[in-house]
Motif scaffolding. Structure first.
Motif, short mmCIF file in Angstrom:
data_model
loop_
_atom_site.label_atom_id
_atom_site.label_comp_id
_atom_site.label_asym_id
_atom_site.label_seq_id
_atom_site.Cartn_x
_atom_site.Cartn_y
_atom_site.Cartn_z
N ARG A 418 32.97 39.79 33.09
CA ARG A 418 33.10 39.16 34.62
C ARG A 418 34.00 39.86 35.36
N ILE A 419 35.00 40.23 35.01
CA ILE A 419 35.95 40.97 35.61
C ILE A 419 35.51 42.25 36.30
N ALA A 420 34.55 42.78 35.54
CA ALA A 420 34.08 44.04 36.29
C ALA A 420 32.93 43.70 37.37
N GLU A 421 32.20 42.38 37.05
CA GLU A 421 31.45 41.82 38.02
C GLU A 421 32.17 41.67 39.42
N ILE A 422 33.15 41.00 39.29
CA ILE A 422 33.88 40.51 40.34
C ILE A 422 34.40 41.71 41.15
N TRP A 423 34.76 42.74 40.38
CA TRP A 423 35.49 44.02 41.05
C TRP A 423 34.22 44.77 41.89
N ARG A 424 33.07 44.78 41.27
CA ARG A 424 32.00 45.34 41.87
C ARG A 424 31.42 44.58 43.04
N ALA A 425 31.56 43.28 43.10
CA ALA A 425 30.89 42.49 44.05
C ALA A 425 31.95 42.49 45.45
N LYS A 426 33.04 42.03 45.03
CA LYS A 426 34.00 42.33 46.45
C LYS A 426 35.55 42.32 45.84
N LYS A 427 36.12 43.40 46.40
CA LYS A 427 37.54 43.79 46.09
C LYS A 427 38.41 42.57 46.43
N LEU A 428 38.06 41.83 47.58
CA LEU A 428 39.08 40.97 47.90
C LEU A 428 39.20 39.84 46.80
N ASP A 429 37.99 39.46 46.07
CA ASP A 429 38.05 38.39 45.09
C ASP A 429 38.62 39.08 43.71
N ALA A 430 38.55 40.17 43.57
CA ALA A 430 39.28 40.65 42.68
C ALA A 430 40.70 40.81 42.49
N ILE A 431 41.32 41.01 43.91
CA ILE A 431 42.71 40.53 44.09
C ILE A 431 43.13 39.10 43.97
N LEU A 432 42.23 38.35 44.29
CA LEU A 432 42.78 36.85 43.96
C LEU A 432 42.56 36.77 42.42
N PHE A 433 41.75 37.17 41.76
CA PHE A 433 41.72 37.18 40.11
C PHE A 433 43.16 37.89 39.58
N PHE A 434 43.35 39.05 40.08
CA PHE A 434 44.71 39.65 39.57
C PHE A 434 45.90 38.73 40.06
N ILE A 435 45.85 38.30 41.02
CA ILE A 435 47.18 37.55 41.37
C ILE A 435 47.45 36.36 40.53
N THR A 436 46.08 35.51 40.26
CA THR A 436 46.23 34.37 39.42
C THR A 436 46.44 34.71 37.93
N LEU A 437 45.83 35.82 37.59
CA LEU A 437 46.05 36.40 35.93
C LEU A 437 47.68 36.63 36.03
N LEU A 438 48.24 37.51 36.89
CA LEU A 438 49.61 37.99 36.62
C LEU A 438 50.44 36.64 36.88
N THR A 439 50.28 35.83 37.77
CA THR A 439 51.27 34.61 38.00
C THR A 439 51.14 33.68 36.71
N CYS A 440 49.92 33.50 36.37
CA CYS A 440 49.96 32.54 34.93
C CYS A 440 50.44 33.48 33.87
N LEU A 441 50.54 34.63 33.71
CA LEU A 441 50.99 35.32 32.63
C LEU A 441 52.63 35.34 32.59
N PHE A 442 53.12 35.59 34.02
CA PHE A 442 54.51 35.85 33.95
C PHE A 442 55.37 34.86 34.46
N TRP A 443 54.55 33.46 34.84
CA TRP A 443 55.09 32.47 35.42
C TRP A 443 54.65 31.12 34.52
N THR A 444 54.10 30.43 35.02
CA THR A 444 53.51 29.36 33.91
C THR A 444 51.72 29.24 34.26
#
Length: 605
Positions: A418-444
Motif C-alpha cells: 500500500r505504501i508503494a501504491e501511494i508513492w506511485r499514485a501521488k507524492k503529496l499523499d506519500a508525504i501525508l503518510f510519512f508525517i502521520t507515521l512518524l508523528t505516531c511513532l515518535f509522539w503518540t
C-alpha cells in the motif's frame, strides 16, 4: 437567454414547492411504527427467521476455529494494554455476544485488538479502572454517532492517514514485545523506550525465553504458509494454519509446565488469571490510586483526547474490516457504529477494555465458511469456558510465546504494498503518510492521527483556496482581452485568490488590457464572499479603465451576484463567441430579455 427566461418565477411557486408539514409528520410517524425500524437497529431480526439448519455446522466450525485464535490473542492483548490477561478475555466474550444482535456483517469478529490495546496502555499505569471507563465513554460516543447517522464522517479520513496510523501502530506494538521475546523485563511498550531498554540490557537476556520466543516466531511465520503447500489433505493444512496461535500456546504451556520445578519456572510467565465469570457492575466513575480518591472529573482529565480518538479509531478499524469482507454488499457504517457502541458500553459493565473489529479473526471467520453472526456465540461460549475452567492452565503461558504471537500478527499489518501504491499514485499523499507515521511513532498514536487528519484537511482547504485558473490574453478586433478560465468551482477560500490573479495579470501587461472576461461554464455555485469579490474586482478594474464581463455563467451563480447589487446584471453576457461580446450591439429587446432572466434570480430565498 433561454435558460434565463425559463427560470422566471414568482413567490407562489416557492410556496407551492414547500412540503406540507403535516405530511412530513405523518411520514415520520409511519416510518417509526413500521417493521423496518426495529430490523434497522436489530439486524438479528432480519437474518434469524431466515436461518437454515444447514448453516449450523459451518457456524459451529467457524466459531470454534475463531475461538482458538481469540483466546491466546485476548490474553496477549490484555498484556499489551498493561492489564492482567483476564481483561482481554472479558472483552472478547462480550464483543462476540453483542455483535450477533446488532452487527450487520456475518464475518466480523469484535473484540480486543492490538491497536486498541496500545491506545489504552498509556492510561492504565495508575489503575485498570481507567481502561474500563474509557471503554464506557468511547462506547457512548460511538453509539451517539451511530444514532445520529454520522457514518459518512469516516469518509473524511483519507487512506494515507489511516495507512500511516496502522503501520505506526503495528511497528510500535511489535517493538513493545521485543523485550518479552528475549526475556528482558521492560516497564514500557512504547517504540523508542522499548528499543532503548533492549539494547542497554542485552546482558540480562534470558536464554530459555530467547530460544522459545525466536523459535515460536519463526514457526508461526512458517505455519502461516502451510495452507499454500499442495497436498491431498488441503482442508487439514488450512485449519492447522488457522489454529497456529492456539497450537503455539498449547506447546508453550506444556514446555513451561514440564521444564519448571517447584523452585522456579523455566520461562517468564504472564501470571495468574482470575477464574470465573466477570462481575456485572457499573463502570468505575471514580477510583483510588495509591490510596488517594480520584474523582470522575480528574479521570476525564487523565484520559484527555483518547475519549474522542479511541472511538474514531475503533470505528475506522471496524468499518474497514467490514468493508474488506462485505463481498459486494453495502456496509451500513452508522449501524456498525451502533453495534460497536453497545458492545463497548455493555463491555464496561463486565470490566472490559475497548473493543473493535479484528482483521485477523475476521479473516479466519471468513475462511472457515461462517454463514451468519451466530458463529460469534460459539466463540463467546469457548471464551467463557476458558475463563471458568482453564485459567490455572493459562498461568503457564510463557511471555515469550505471547510476544511471538503478537509480533507474527504485526509483521503482516505493515502494508508495504500500500505504501508503494501511494508513492506511485501521488507524492503529496506519500508525504501525508510519512508525517502521520512518524508523528505516531515518535509522539503518540492519538496525537499522530489527529495531526494526520488536520494536515489532510489543510491540504483540502489549500486546494479549495487555489483552484486551477488559466488566464490567457487574446486580441479581438484590435482589443486586448484577458480570458479567465476557472476550471474548478469557486468558494469563499478562493475568492481573494481569483481577484489577485486577475489584477496581477493586468498590471503585468501594463494596463493594455481593456476587457476581462471570466468564463463561468464550470462555476456551478458561489457564496456571498465570492460575489462581493467579483463586485470589488469590477470597481478596481473600472479604475484602471478596464471592463469586467462574466461570460456564460450558470444562472444560480449569476443570481448570487445580482442579489447583492442589481446593477451587476450588466456584467453577465450570454453568447457563443467572444467576438459577439465585443462586436455585436445588443438590441434593446435582447437586453430586456437578459435582464428579465436575471431578475428571476433576485426573488428573495
Amino acid at each position: 437567454m433561454t435558460q434565463l427566461k425559463d427560470l422566471q418565477t414568482d413567490d407562489n411557486s416557492y410556496n407551492e414547492a414547500l412540503p406540507n408539514i403535516c405530511d412530513i409528520v405523518k411520514h415520520s410517524a409511519t416510518s417509526c411504527c413500521s417493521t423496518k425500524t426495529p430490523k434497522k437497529y436489530l439486524p438479528i431480526l432480519e437474518w434469524l427467521p431466515k436461518y437454515e439448519s444447514s448453516f449450523l455446522l459451518q457456524d459451529i466450525v467457524a466459531g470454534l476455529t475463531v475461538g482458538l485464535t481469540t483466546i491466546p490473542q485476548a490474553i496477549a492483548y490484555g498484556t499489551v494494554a498493561g492489564l492482567t490477561p483476564q481483561y482481554g478475555l472479558y472483552s472478547a466474550f462480550m464483543g462476540c455476544f453483542v455483535y450477533i444482535i446488532f452487527g450487520t456483517c456475518k464475518d466480523v469478529t469484535v473484540g480486543p485488538t492490538a491497536i486498541m490495546s496500545l491506545m489504552v496502555q498509556t492510561h492504565v499505569t495508575a489503575s485498570a479502572d481507567y481502561a474500563i471507563l474509557v471503554c464506557f465513554l468511547s462506547g457512548a460516543v460511538t453509539l451517539l454517532m451511530g444514532i445520529l447517522d454520522l457514518g459518512a464522517l469516516v469518509q473524511f479520513i483519507s487512506i494515507p492517514v489511516t495507512t500511516g496510523f496502522t503501520n505506526a501502530a503495528a511497528i510500535t506494538i511489535a517493538s513493545g514485545q521485543i523485550n518479552s521475546l528475549f526475556g528482558i523485563k521492560s516497564p514500557t511498550n512504547q517504540f523508542l523506550p522499548s528499543w532503548r531498554i533492549f539494547f542497554t540490557n542485552l546482558n540480562k537476556m534470558q536464554r530459555n525465553d530467547a530460544i522459545l520466543g525466536v523459535s515460536t516466531l519463526f514457526i508461526l511465520l512458517l505455519m502461516r504458509k502451510i495452507k499454500d503447500i499442495p497436498c491431498r489433505y488441503k482442508i487439514l493444512t488450512k485449519y492447522i494454519a488457522m489454529s497456529r496461535n492456539a497450537l503455539a500456546v498449547i506447546i508453550g504451556i506444556i514446555l513451561c509446565y514440564y521444564l519448571s520445578d517447584s523452585e522456579s519456572l523455566a520461562f517468564r510467565v504472564s501470571g495468574e488469571i482470575v477464574s470465573g465469570l466477570p462481575p456485572f457492575r457499573l463502570p468505575p466513575f471514580h477510583t483510588q490510586v495509591n490510596g488517594t480518591e480520584v474523582e470522575f472529573s480528574e479521570m476525564i482529565q487523565q484520559l484527555g483526547a483518547s475519549i474522542i480518538t479511541i472511538p474514531i479509531i475503533s470505528v475506522l478499524e471496524s468499518i474497514a474490516v467490514a468493508k474488506a469482507f462485505s463481498m459486494g454488499k453495502i456496509v451500513n457504517a452508522s449501524q456498525e457504529m451502533v453495534a460497536l457502541g453497545i458492545a463497548n458500553i455493555m463491555g464496561s459493565f463486565v470490566s472490559s477494555m475497548p473493543v473493535t473489529g479484528s482483521f485477523t479473526r475476521t479473516a479466519i471467520n471468513n475462511a472457515s465458511g461462517v454463514k451468519t453472526t451466530l458463529g460469534g456465540v460459539i466463540t463467546g461460549v469457548l471464551v467463557l469456558l476458558a475463563l471458568a475452567f482453564f485459567t490455572q492452565i493459562f498461568y503457564y503461558i510463557p511471555k515469550a510465546t505471547l510476544a511471538a504471537i503478537i509480533m507474527a500478527a504485526m509483521i503482516f499489518m505493515v502494508e508495504c504494498d500500500r505504501i508503494a501504491e501511494i508513492w506511485r499514485a501521488k507524492k503529496l499523499d506519500a508525504i501525508l503518510f510519512f508525517i502521520t507515521l512518524l508523528t505516531c511513532l515518535f509522539w503518540t498514536l492519538e496525537y499522530g492521527i489527529a495531526c494526520g487528519i488536520v494536515l489532510n484537511m489543510l491540504f483540502i482547504l489549500y486546494k479549495s483556496a487555489r483552484p486551477n485558473i488559466i488566464i490567457t490574453t487574446e486580441r479581438v478586433e484590435n482589443v486586448d482581452i484577458a480570458v479567465v478560465d476557472v476550471q474548478k468551482n469557486l468558494s469563499y477560500a478562493s475568492a481573494e485568490y481569483l481577484k489577485t490573479r486577475i489584477m496581477k495579470h493586468i498590471i503585468a501587461h501594463e494596463h493594455a488590457i481593456k476587457k476581462v472576461v471570466i468564463k463561468g461554464d464550470e462555476i456551478f455555485g458561489i457564496d456571498s464572499t465570492v460575489a462581493l469579490n467579483i463586485l470589488a474586482l469590477k470597481t478596481d478594474l473600472n479604475a484602471m479603465n478596464c471592463q469586467l464581463l462574466c461570460w456564460n455563467w450558470q444562472i444560480s451563480s449569476a443570481g448570487v451576484v445580482c442579489r447583492l447589487h442589481r446593477d451587476a446584471r450588466d456584467l453577465f453576457k450570454f453568447s457563443k463567441t467572444l467576438k459577439e461580446i465585443i462586436l455585436l450591439d445588443i438590441s434593446p429587446q435582447s437586453l430586456t430579455t437578459i435582464h428579465n432572466g436575471i431578475e428571476s434570480t433576485l426573488i428573495p430565498l
